[in-house]
Design a protein around this motif. Structure first.
Motif, PDB file in Angstrom:
ATOM      1  N   SER A  66       0.849  -1.090   0.026  1.00 11.04           N
ATOM      2  CA  SER A  66       0.001   0.010  -0.015  1.00 11.04           C
ATOM      3  C   SER A  66       0.807   1.234  -0.076  1.00 11.04           C
ATOM      4  O   SER A  66       0.168   2.333   0.038  1.00 11.04           O
ATOM      5  N   HIS A  67       2.075   1.235  -0.047  1.00 11.34           N
ATOM      6  CA  HIS A  67       2.985   2.251  -0.206  1.00 11.34           C
ATOM      7  C   HIS A  67       3.485   2.262  -1.503  1.00 11.34           C
ATOM      8  O   HIS A  67       4.007   1.267  -2.265  1.00 11.34           O
ATOM      9  N   PRO A  68       3.739   3.611  -2.182  1.00  5.56           N
ATOM     10  CA  PRO A  68       4.015   3.740  -3.377  1.00  5.56           C
ATOM     11  C   PRO A  68       5.471   3.088  -4.012  1.00  5.56           C
ATOM     12  O   PRO A  68       5.813   2.440  -4.919  1.00  5.56           O
ATOM     13  N   TRP A  69       6.203   3.175  -2.990  1.00  9.33           N
ATOM     14  CA  TRP A  69       7.943   2.827  -3.147  1.00  9.33           C
ATOM     15  C   TRP A  69       7.758   1.290  -3.431  1.00  9.33           C
ATOM     16  O   TRP A  69       9.026   0.916  -4.176  1.00  9.33           O
TER      17      TRP A  69
ATOM     18  N   LEU B  21       5.791  -7.072  -6.221  1.00  6.91           N
ATOM     19  CA  LEU B  21       6.478  -6.346  -5.040  1.00  6.91           C
ATOM     20  C   LEU B  21       8.048  -6.278  -5.244  1.00  6.91           C
ATOM     21  O   LEU B  21       8.685  -7.327  -5.529  1.00  6.91           O
ATOM     22  N   VAL B  22       8.888  -5.421  -4.624  1.00  6.24           N
ATOM     23  CA  VAL B  22      10.210  -5.284  -4.697  1.00  6.24           C
ATOM     24  C   VAL B  22      10.643  -5.431  -3.359  1.00  6.24           C
ATOM     25  O   VAL B  22      10.122  -4.490  -2.661  1.00  6.24           O
ATOM     26  N   LEU B  23      11.449  -6.362  -2.794  1.00  3.28           N
ATOM     27  CA  LEU B  23      11.524  -6.512  -1.276  1.00  3.28           C
ATOM     28  C   LEU B  23      12.665  -5.987  -0.850  1.00  3.28           C
ATOM     29  O   LEU B  23      13.788  -5.917  -1.673  1.00  3.28           O
ATOM     30  N   GLY B  24      12.681  -5.402   0.211  1.00  2.96           N
ATOM     31  CA  GLY B  24      13.976  -4.768   1.171  1.00  2.96           C
ATOM     32  C   GLY B  24      13.754  -5.393   2.428  1.00  2.96           C
ATOM     33  O   GLY B  24      12.638  -5.396   2.993  1.00  2.96           O
ATOM     34  N   GLY B  25      14.913  -5.302   3.179  1.00  4.45           N
ATOM     35  CA  GLY B  25      14.816  -6.064   4.378  1.00  4.45           C
ATOM     36  C   GLY B  25      13.887  -5.569   5.521  1.00  4.45           C
ATOM     37  O   GLY B  25      13.931  -6.170   6.442  1.00  4.45           O
ATOM     38  N   GLY B  26      13.413  -4.387   5.258  1.00  6.13           N
ATOM     39  CA  GLY B  26      12.301  -4.026   6.328  1.00  6.13           C
ATOM     40  C   GLY B  26      11.318  -5.035   6.355  1.00  6.13           C
ATOM     41  O   GLY B  26      10.464  -4.748   7.358  1.00  6.13           O
TER      42      GLY B  26
ATOM     43  N   PRO C  22      11.350  14.155  -9.399  1.00  6.13           N
ATOM     44  CA  PRO C  22       9.908  13.916  -8.686  1.00  6.13           C
ATOM     45  C   PRO C  22      10.214  12.333  -7.869  1.00  6.13           C
ATOM     46  O   PRO C  22      10.796  11.504  -8.300  1.00  6.13           O
ATOM     47  N   ASP C  23       9.242  12.263  -6.961  1.00 10.83           N
ATOM     48  CA  ASP C  23       9.459  10.981  -6.119  1.00 10.83           C
ATOM     49  C   ASP C  23       8.916   9.857  -6.996  1.00 10.83           C
ATOM     50  O   ASP C  23       9.224   8.773  -6.709  1.00 10.83           O
ATOM     51  N   ARG C  24       8.210  10.041  -8.206  1.00  7.52           N
ATOM     52  CA  ARG C  24       7.644   8.894  -8.944  1.00  7.52           C
ATOM     53  C   ARG C  24       8.735   8.243  -9.521  1.00  7.52           C
ATOM     54  O   ARG C  24       8.459   6.965  -9.973  1.00  7.52           O
ATOM     55  N   LEU C  25      10.073   8.742  -9.605  1.00  2.78           N
ATOM     56  CA  LEU C  25      11.068   7.905 -10.210  1.00  2.78           C
ATOM     57  C   LEU C  25      11.414   6.720  -9.302  1.00  2.78           C
ATOM     58  O   LEU C  25      11.988   5.746  -9.747  1.00  2.78           O
ATOM     59  N   ILE C  26      11.132   6.949  -8.264  1.00  6.81           N
ATOM     60  CA  ILE C  26      11.501   5.807  -7.190  1.00  6.81           C
ATOM     61  C   ILE C  26      10.287   4.721  -6.736  1.00  6.81           C
ATOM     62  O   ILE C  26      10.363   3.708  -5.909  1.00  6.81           O
ATOM     63  N   PHE C  27       9.189   5.354  -7.213  1.00  5.02           N
ATOM     64  CA  PHE C  27       7.925   4.138  -6.909  1.00  5.02           C
ATOM     65  C   PHE C  27       8.136   3.069  -7.621  1.00  5.02           C
ATOM     66  O   PHE C  27       8.500   2.659  -8.677  1.00  5.02           O
TER      67      PHE C  27
END
Length: 410
Positions: free
Chosen positions: A175-178, A186-191, A384-389
């Protein structure tokens, strides 16, 4: 602010990407000024789901940027001990989902052998081990380079096939755009670790700490009325009193359409090329139900994981209220969720839901080259932040580093 003020870097906007990059530039010893836009861009700084277990010390991007800035990763602030992962809710019964294996096993004993929760128990153990191995596998590396913007092909990891309960856990992160992509992956990161520690809104807390140690200057919105341009280069900002604030480089948390100054025809041409880069918008409906403290039973801590719907509902307790929060794809999902909660909690009077539609721009292909940012102005860059979405939890921190490196003198 004196009329002769001069800065190495001037930032427009409030996006995470440019703000963190500005902090890194300021920490390197250069003068940085941030100018919030009169109307904050809607894609900037979206709140993270508040109850998701996230240990920033286990994620390489935040950890490296925090060390570079000289502060501790925000793990010790707003920390909660949570032995309970959440509440499993299905028509065959309910159970408390403990992180502890033995406690979880004691809950699943009363369910049939082929029950979905038994499958959940087995997959949870595999998931925890697997996700720890994924902790540093989300995209990293350079995002920005002179004279063009490019993105290396990220390593996209996908979650194993799971039952709906685990899907409900995943949906809270998606539910978060990142971490959300147009195809639902999904792209996973250790969080995304199923441990017992929670940091409330760690992304915003990280940015607060970064800005606190960097000492960059921040203007009030509305304090810039024009840009003084010479040819294809910005020379200075102009304030309502006619003051000129000089800058060497400028960075905008947005696209040409978000910049209210400069030649309108040229901005229109550049805006069209940025618009062509867009794909289907990132859309979610945020549902909130608010209860008085005495209405909600204290033993029902969140999240509530609804097996039949594959939906996770967070439960947040405040001194004066308890708030249930879910992010859903459409209105039909809203109706289904309210019906399911009514069946699960028949003795509870459900209040009218508060619904908010969240719509953000998103790129067609997060890995594709981005329209040139030097055509409009030689010392202005659009970020813009959309580059990292859609590129995972690590990518914003790596991207901010590579962006800052463009402005830090070698």
């Amino acid at each position: 602010m004196r009329a002769s003020s001069s800065y190495d870097l001037v930032i427009f906007g409030s996006g995470f990407l440019v703000r963190l990059a500005g902090c890194l530039v300021a920490k390197a010893g250069q003068r940085v000024l941030r100018v919030p836009l009169d109307e904050p861009e809607p894609e900037a700084a979206q709140p993270w789901p508040t109850l998701w277990p996230m240990d920033f010390t286990a994620i390489s991007g935040p950890r490296e940027r925090a060390l570079e800035m000289g502060f501790l990763v925000p793990l010790r602030d707003h920390l909660e001990d949570r032995e309970l992962l959440g509440q499993y809710v299905s028509r065959e019964g309910t159970a408390e989902l403990f992180c502890d294996v033995e406690l979880l096993a004691s809950q699943t004993e009363r369910f049939p052998t082929k029950s979905p929760i038994i499958s959940f128990q087995k997959k949870l153990l595999k998931r925890r081990s697997w996700e720890l191995q994924q902790s540093d596998q989300s995209p990293g590396g350079s995002l920005f380079a002179r004279p063009r913007l490019f993105r290396a092909k990220p390593r996209l990891s996908r979650i194993p096939n799971t039952k709906k309960t685990l899907h409900a856990l995943d949906s809270m992160v998606a539910s978060h755009p990142w971490t959300s992509r147009s195809d639902g992956g999904l792209v996973l990161g250790g969080g995304r670790r199923l441990d017992g520690q929670v940091v409330r809104d760690p992304v915003h807390r990280f940015l607060e700490l970064a800005e606190g140690v960097s000492q960059m200057d921040v203007m009030e919105p509305g304090m810039v009325v024009d840009l003084d341009m010479k040819g294809k280069r910005i020379e200075a900002l102009v304030t309502p009193r006619g003051q000129r604030i000089h800058g060497s480089e400028f960075l905008l948390s947005g696209t040409p359409r978000d910049l209210p100054w400069g030649p309108e025809k040229r901005r229109g041409q550049l805006s069209a090329s940025w618009d062509e880069d867009l794909g289907q918008s990132w859309r979610l409906i945020e549902l909130k139900l608010t209860f008085a403290p005495g209405q909600w039973p204290p033993f029902l801590v969140g999240p509530l994981l609804l097996e039949e719907l594959g939906v996770g509902v967070s439960v947040t307790s405040f001194p004066d209220r308890v708030v249930l929060d879910a992010r859903l794809k459409d209105e039909q999902a809203v109706e289904s969720l309210l019906r399911e909660l009514g069946q699960f909690l028949p003795w509870l009077q459900l209040p009218a839901p508060e619904l908010t539609m969240m719509t953000l721009p998103q790129r067609k292909d997060p890995t594709a080259p981005i329209p040139s940012f030097r055509d409009y102005c030689s010392n202005l860059l659009f970020a813009p932040d959309r580059l990292i979405f859609g590129l995972g939890i690590n990518q914003p921190f790596y991207a901010a580093k590579s962006l800052a490196d463009l402005f830090i003198a070698p």
